[in-house]
Structure formats: structure tokens, C-alpha cells
Design a protein around this motif. Structure first.
Motif, short mmCIF file in Angstrom:
data_model
loop_
_atom_site.label_atom_id
_atom_site.label_comp_id
_atom_site.label_asym_id
_atom_site.label_seq_id
_atom_site.Cartn_x
_atom_site.Cartn_y
_atom_site.Cartn_z
N LEU A 244 44.96 44.52 37.94
CA LEU A 244 44.84 44.50 39.40
C LEU A 244 45.03 45.89 39.98
N THR B 224 39.03 45.10 43.55
CA THR B 224 40.37 44.51 43.52
C THR B 224 40.98 44.68 42.14
N MET C 141 35.91 40.30 41.23
CA MET C 141 37.06 41.12 41.58
C MET C 141 36.79 42.60 41.31
N LYS D 116 44.88 46.06 43.40
CA LYS D 116 45.52 45.69 44.66
C LYS D 116 46.28 44.38 44.43
N ASP D 117 47.18 44.06 45.37
CA ASP D 117 47.84 42.77 45.32
C ASP D 117 46.79 41.67 45.46
N TRP D 118 46.94 40.61 44.67
CA TRP D 118 45.98 39.51 44.72
C TRP D 118 46.73 38.21 44.53
N GLU D 119 46.59 37.32 45.55
CA GLU D 119 47.33 36.07 45.59
C GLU D 119 48.82 36.37 45.39
N THR E 119 34.92 35.35 37.79
CA THR E 119 35.99 35.86 38.67
C THR E 119 36.24 37.33 38.40
#
Length: 448
Positions: free
Chosen positions: A6, A34, A29, A8-11, A25
Motif C-alpha cells: 500500500l 493506491t 489499486m 496510501k491508507d486503504w480501508e 483488485t
């Protein structure tokens, strides 16, 4: 499945975390920037190239310094006096009044024509003194900086622990190697046949055959990662040093190290950083009450969180909270006839306890807890069950006049090697009672 990192922050995952997702997915992303594909071979190659470049730069700096010393020798610049045994060697600060005094000595001794400060020879060990060139005392590390007296380095580490309420309660593991491993009992349930990892004992009649059992082990691994700080100071500031330089540098950097480490203790991903309790496999999340209003905390929440705390950890457990919670804590009661029983006991005046208490355990506000109503706004934790590994020698400090010599700036550098994670891998199912699991780390679910 594709493994991605990741960006970036994701969920519920933080930047830097490694995830296995389906190809579709992963592609989406990556296109959205992301995440990126995780390629361990490419990463290892990049790290090797970066290390090679670092060593080349260090060697280049070393050559520049040696040439400068040689030029000074040819010009007839005086050599430092021979080293003699002095009582100053018994001083942990080696005769310096403080960090500001030490930095000023480094700066003035390194300038062409500058007066060499004999106290710097005391800081150097025997091997380094023998290798030190005549004509000008050059530093010890790859940038030509002087070694810092040990007490000045230790001060930063101790202040870091003083600043961080969670960190100072962890089980500290001094490490002399980068990796530390310890075996632990793989106990996820207290039911018969699973306690102590599977050990059993039996009653047997005379001459009856014994029944064997065995235990299962898990392993906790700490692997030191580098955390750094860097600051610069101009010639003008070092030419007329102020005693305020030492407390300012020590205080600011110790606070920032403490803040960063404590942030990782709460929500670190475990990837090249500490594993935070909010991301740990042993975390217990207590559900909110049915129809509970958003952004509230009730006495029932507190009682049920306490019931999920592993019994042996209760005597060491601490409530960490966001200060947004305090107004509700002060008015929280349990109904008792026409009156009520206070849940939160505030400090009792000047002679009272430093912190308020719930169930007799301290309630400590920290910045790292989430705002009221979100998971992590209140954390009940026994940090003694959290292993914090650190380089045994503590934080390393170095200073150099050569890194930005042409800018007229002195560089100050701090390096700390550390890692941390809970001792527990999973939650624990009790021997009797409900199926509610227990743990040394308990939080309250989001109240939306």
C-alpha cells in the motif's frame, strides 16, 4: 493472488502494509496509485544498490577529508598535543558542559586555523586516536564527525522513554544483534487438551500405562529497523553558542522519537516498523451496546471491556484514552437505588494519585487514541505483554562539519534501532464461561 504494498491508507490498512488481493483488485489499486506490486527481488536489489551508493559517497567524503588534512599539514598548521591520562576521562561528559559546548568544540577545531580543543581527544578511543591524522583532528565516523560522549547519547534514549506513556510500560529487550527470537507456548484456548499448548496430566491406577501429551510452541521475532533524526545549524549559531542549544535539541528530538514510536505502538503495521496493538492478532474488540448512540461511551462498555481483560494482566493494565472522552467519564455512573456509583474516580487533590482510575487502574490521556466514538478511542492494555526491542547501546548520535561544509552548517544526526510487537499471537478462549475471548489488549468497537 497478487501481493501488493500500500502506498496510501486503504480501508483499515495503513500505508506500507503488504496485502494479498485478487488480480483485478490489484490492477485497480495500482492504476489508482493506491498500491504497487511487491517484488521482493527488486526491493532487495534496490536496497543493495542504495547501500553501495552510500558506501561510495562515504568513501568520497573520506578522501576529501584526508586531502584537506594533508593540505593543512603542508601549510604548517600545528598538531594536537599528545594524549595524557586526565581525570576528565572519568566524567561521562568528558569535560564538556553539555551538547552545545561539545558541538562548538567540534566546529571550531575543524575550521582551518581553528584552535584544537584537547577535550575531543578524550572522546576518541585508543584506536581512533592512533589513526587520527596530525595537523588537524578529523572526525571519527564516515563523515568526519567526532564521537559524542556516551552520556549525551544516553540522554536522548531515556528522555524518549520518559515522554511516552505506553513505551515506558513495555517489556524492554536490549539487543546486540539485529534479530531476536523467543519461543512461546502456543495457547489459544484454556480448554482441556489445549492449555499450555496441549500438555495434559492424568490420574492413573497402580501399574496402569501412562498417557503422553506434548506442547506446541510459537515464536516471537523482533527485527531491528532504523529510525533517524537529522538537524543542521549554521556557522553563526555555533560561533556564539548558547547554553539553550543542548536542552532544545535533546527535548525536541526526544519528543519526536517518543511520538513516532508510540504512534507505532498503537497502529504500526509491523512492516519495517513496530506492530501496533490495533493491528495485532491478539486484539479483543468489545462490541458496542445495542442501539448505542454515536460518539458515546457507557458504563456498560467499560464493564464489558474489563471483563475481556485477561485476569493475570489486570494488575498491570492501563486505560489509554483520547481526551475527548473525559467529559463523559466524569459523569458516568452505575445505578444503585436512587443514587449512583461513580465509574471514573478522578485524581484526589494535590496529595492524590497522578491519574484518575477505573477499576483501580490509571486512566492516561494520550494523543494517539482516536476521537470519541471510533475504535481506539479507549484502549485497555497491559503493555508488559508488549515486547519492545532496542539496540543495547541505545540511540547513536554523531555530528559533522563536513556534510554541508560549503553551506557553513554543522549536521547533527540521531539513529535508533528498534522493533516491537505483542508477546501474544492470538486471543485466548477461557476454560469456563462464555465464548468471549480474552487478551491483554482490549478496545471498544465503533459507535456509529
Amino acid at each position: 493472488m497478487k501481493r501488493i504494498r500500500l502506498l496510501k491508507d486503504w480501508e483499515s490498512y495503513k500505508a506500507g502494509a503488504l496485502l494479498d488481493v485478487d488480480p483485478t483488485t490489484a490492477s485497480e489499486m495500482i492504476d489508482a496509485k493506491t498500491a504497487e506490486l511487491y517484488d521482493p527481488e527488486a526491493e532487495a536489489k534496490a536496497q543493495a544498490e542504495a547501500e553501495a551508493q552510500r558506501k561510495a559517497e562515504e568513501e568520497q567524503i573520506r578522501r576529501i577529508v584526508v586531502e584537506a588534512v594533508s593540505d593543512l599539514q603542508k601549510s604548517g598548521n600545528s598538531t594536537p598535543p599528545a594524549k595524557t591520562h586526565e581525570r576528565v576521562e572519568d566524567d561521562p561528559k568528558k569535560g564538556f558542559k553539555g551538547l552545545w559546548d561539545f558541538a562548538h568544540a567540534v566546529r571550531t577545531s575543524g575550521l582551518p586555523g581553528g584552535d584544537f580543543d584537547k577535550r575531543l581527544l578524550v572522546v576518541m578511543d585508543k584506536e581512533q586516536r592512533e589513526k587520527a591524522p596530525s595537523g588537524m583532528n578529523v572526525g571519527i565516523d564516515s563523515e568526519g564527525g567526532f564521537l559524542v560522549p556516551e552520556e549525551m547519547s544516553a540522554q536522548l534514549m531515556e528522555k524518549t522513554f520518559d515522554e511516552a506513556q505506553m513505551l515506558q510500560r513495555c517489556t524492554r529487550i536490549p539487543m546486540t544483534t539485529q534479530t531476536w527470537k523467543v519461543n512461546a507456548i502456543a495457547e489459544t484456548s484454556r480448554a482441556d487438551g489445549s492449555r499450555q499448548g496441549g500438555v495434559r496430566v492424568y490420574r492413573r491406577a497402580e501399574a496402569a500405562q501412562y498417557t503422553g501429551s506434548k506442547t506446541a510452541f510459537s515464536q516471537v521475532k523482533l527485527e531491528l529497523e532504523k529510525l533517524t533524526g537529522l538537524a543542521y545549524e549554521t556557522d553563526e549559531a555555533t560561533k556564539w553558542p548558547s547554553p539553550a542549544i543542548e536542552p532544545i535539541l535533546q527535548t525536541l528530538f526526544s519528543r519526536e522519537f517518543a511520538f513516532t514510536i508510540q504512534e507505532e505502538l498503537v497502529r504500526g503495521t509491523g512492516a519495517a516498523q513496530c506492530l501496533g496493538v490495533l493491528n495485532a492478532g491478539c486484539l479483543v474488540t468489545q462490541a458496542a451496546e445495542a442501539a448505542q448512540a454515536a460518539s458515546t461511551i457507557l458504563a456498560e462498555n467499560i464493564i464489558k471491556m474489563w471483563s475481556r481483560m485477561y485476569a493475570r494482566s489486570r494488575r498491570n493494565a492501563v486505560w489509554f484514552i483520547n481526551q475527548d472522552i473525559e467529559p463523559q467519564l466524569y459523569t458516568m455512573t452505575i445505578a444503585a437505588g436512587t443514587a449512583g456509583i461513580l465509574v471514573y474516580m478522578p485524581p484526589g487533590g494535590i496529595s492524590g494519585a497522578q491519574y484518575g482510575t477505573i477499576f483501580g487502574r490509571p486512566v492516561i490521556p494520550i494523543e494517539h487514541c482516536e476521537t470519541l466514538g471510533t475504535v481506539g478511542d479507549i484502549i485497555l492494555a497491559d503493555m508488559g505483554e508488549y515486547l519492545y526491542g532496542e539496540e543495547a547501546s541505545g540511540a547513536n548520535y554523531a555530528t559533522s562539519i563536513h556534510l554541508k561544509f560549503d553551506y557553513g552548517e554543522v549536521a547533527y544526526r540521531w539513529t535508533m534501532w528498534n522493533d516491537g510487537r505483542p508477546w501474544w499471537h492470538t486471543t485466548l478462549t477461557p476454560y469456563k464461561g462464555t465464548s468471549n475471548t480474552q487478551s491483554p489488549f482490549v478496545v471498544l468497537a465503533t459507535r456509529a
